[in-house]
Write a protein that holds these residues in place. Structure first.
Motif, PDB file in Angstrom:
ATOM      1  N   THR A   5      34.346   5.570   6.945  1.00 46.84           N
ATOM      2  CA  THR A   5      34.320   4.385   6.089  1.00 46.84           C
ATOM      3  C   THR A   5      33.884   3.199   6.938  1.00 46.84           C
ATOM      4  O   THR A   5      34.033   3.219   8.155  1.00 46.84           O
ATOM      5  N   ALA A   6      33.361   2.177   6.280  1.00 47.05           N
ATOM      6  CA  ALA A   6      32.914   0.987   7.021  1.00 47.05           C
ATOM      7  C   ALA A   6      33.000  -0.235   6.117  1.00 47.05           C
ATOM      8  O   ALA A   6      32.947  -0.122   4.893  1.00 47.05           O
ATOM      9  N   THR A   7      33.122  -1.382   6.770  1.00 43.98           N
ATOM     10  CA  THR A   7      33.107  -2.649   6.050  1.00 43.98           C
ATOM     11  C   THR A   7      32.532  -3.720   6.970  1.00 43.98           C
ATOM     12  O   THR A   7      32.654  -3.617   8.194  1.00 43.98           O
ATOM     13  N   THR A   8      31.905  -4.712   6.381  1.00 50.06           N
ATOM     14  CA  THR A   8      31.456  -5.855   7.179  1.00 50.06           C
ATOM     15  C   THR A   8      32.577  -6.882   7.189  1.00 50.06           C
ATOM     16  O   THR A   8      33.284  -7.069   6.195  1.00 50.06           O
ATOM     17  N   ILE A   9      32.736  -7.527   8.331  1.00 52.50           N
ATOM     18  CA  ILE A   9      33.777  -8.534   8.501  1.00 52.50           C
ATOM     19  C   ILE A   9      33.127  -9.783   9.085  1.00 52.50           C
ATOM     20  O   ILE A   9      32.408  -9.698  10.080  1.00 52.50           O
ATOM     21  N   PHE A  98      32.661  -2.956  10.946  1.00 49.56           N
ATOM     22  CA  PHE A  98      33.829  -2.213  11.415  1.00 49.56           C
ATOM     23  C   PHE A  98      33.775  -0.840  10.768  1.00 49.56           C
ATOM     24  O   PHE A  98      33.686  -0.724   9.546  1.00 49.56           O
ATOM     25  N   GLU A  99      33.791   0.194  11.590  1.00 51.78           N
ATOM     26  CA  GLU A  99      33.762   1.564  11.082  1.00 51.78           C
ATOM     27  C   GLU A  99      35.008   2.293  11.550  1.00 51.78           C
ATOM     28  O   GLU A  99      35.433   2.175  12.696  1.00 51.78           O
ATOM     29  N   LEU A 131      42.260  -5.243   7.197  1.00 50.85           N
ATOM     30  CA  LEU A 131      41.791  -5.804   8.468  1.00 50.85           C
ATOM     31  C   LEU A 131      40.785  -6.919   8.212  1.00 50.85           C
ATOM     32  O   LEU A 131      40.830  -7.969   8.854  1.00 50.85           O
ATOM     33  N   LYS A 132      39.908  -6.708   7.266  1.00 48.81           N
ATOM     34  CA  LYS A 132      38.924  -7.731   6.899  1.00 48.81           C
ATOM     35  C   LYS A 132      39.642  -9.019   6.480  1.00 48.81           C
ATOM     36  O   LYS A 132      39.294 -10.109   6.941  1.00 48.81           O
TER      37      LYS A 132
END
Length: 144
Positions: A5-9, A98-99, A131-132
């Motif tokens: 999974t991943a997200t931009t922060i 962030f992965e 976390l984001k």
């Protein structure tokens, strides 16, 4: 089997790293990994609690503001092993990717495949989102 999974922060790699390694705050914000004790240094063992499960993974990699990686086993090595990876990659001066992923191996993995793909992946996504929020809490709204 791998879950990723991943997200931009909107934060610097250092800020994300600081929040990620501030283990003592996990019970206050992390819906997935509710407890980590130990020093995240290569070769060290950590004490990790995810829900009702407790692991004693060994830190494989600790590269500040870039990667934390550990290897844990359920019961005996080879039955159900997981290599968990948190990585932070700078996208711009104010944003990172962030992965969170885990490679699962062992003879019991096929029996847990559906649960891992459903529940574990949902746990990763919930932690990424939390976390984001932790990292972006003081970011001016104009940059969000």
């Amino acid at each position: 089997m791998t879950i990723s999974t991943a997200t931009t922060i909107k934060a610097t790699p250092e800020k994300v790293w600081d929040r990620l390694l501030h283990f003592e705050d996990y019970p206050n914000w992390n819906p997935f990994i509710i407890l980590i004790n130990g020093t995240p240094k290569k070769g060290n063992k950590l004490h990790v609690q995810i829900g009702g499960m407790v692991f004693r993974p060994t830190v494989l990699e600790h590269e500040p503001a870039k990667e934390l990686r550990w290897l844990g086993s359920l019961w005996l090595k080879g039955l159900f092993d997981g290599e968990h990876i948190f990585s932070i990659r700078k996208i711009s001066q104010t944003q990172v990717l962030f992965e969170q992923k885990e490679h699962f191996k062992g003879i019991l993995v096929p029996f847990f495949k559906n649960k891992l793909q459903r529940d574990t992946k949902a746990g990763f996504e919930a932690m990424n989102k939390a976390l984001k929020l932790q990292c972006e809490v003081n970011v001016p709204k104009a940059t969000l």
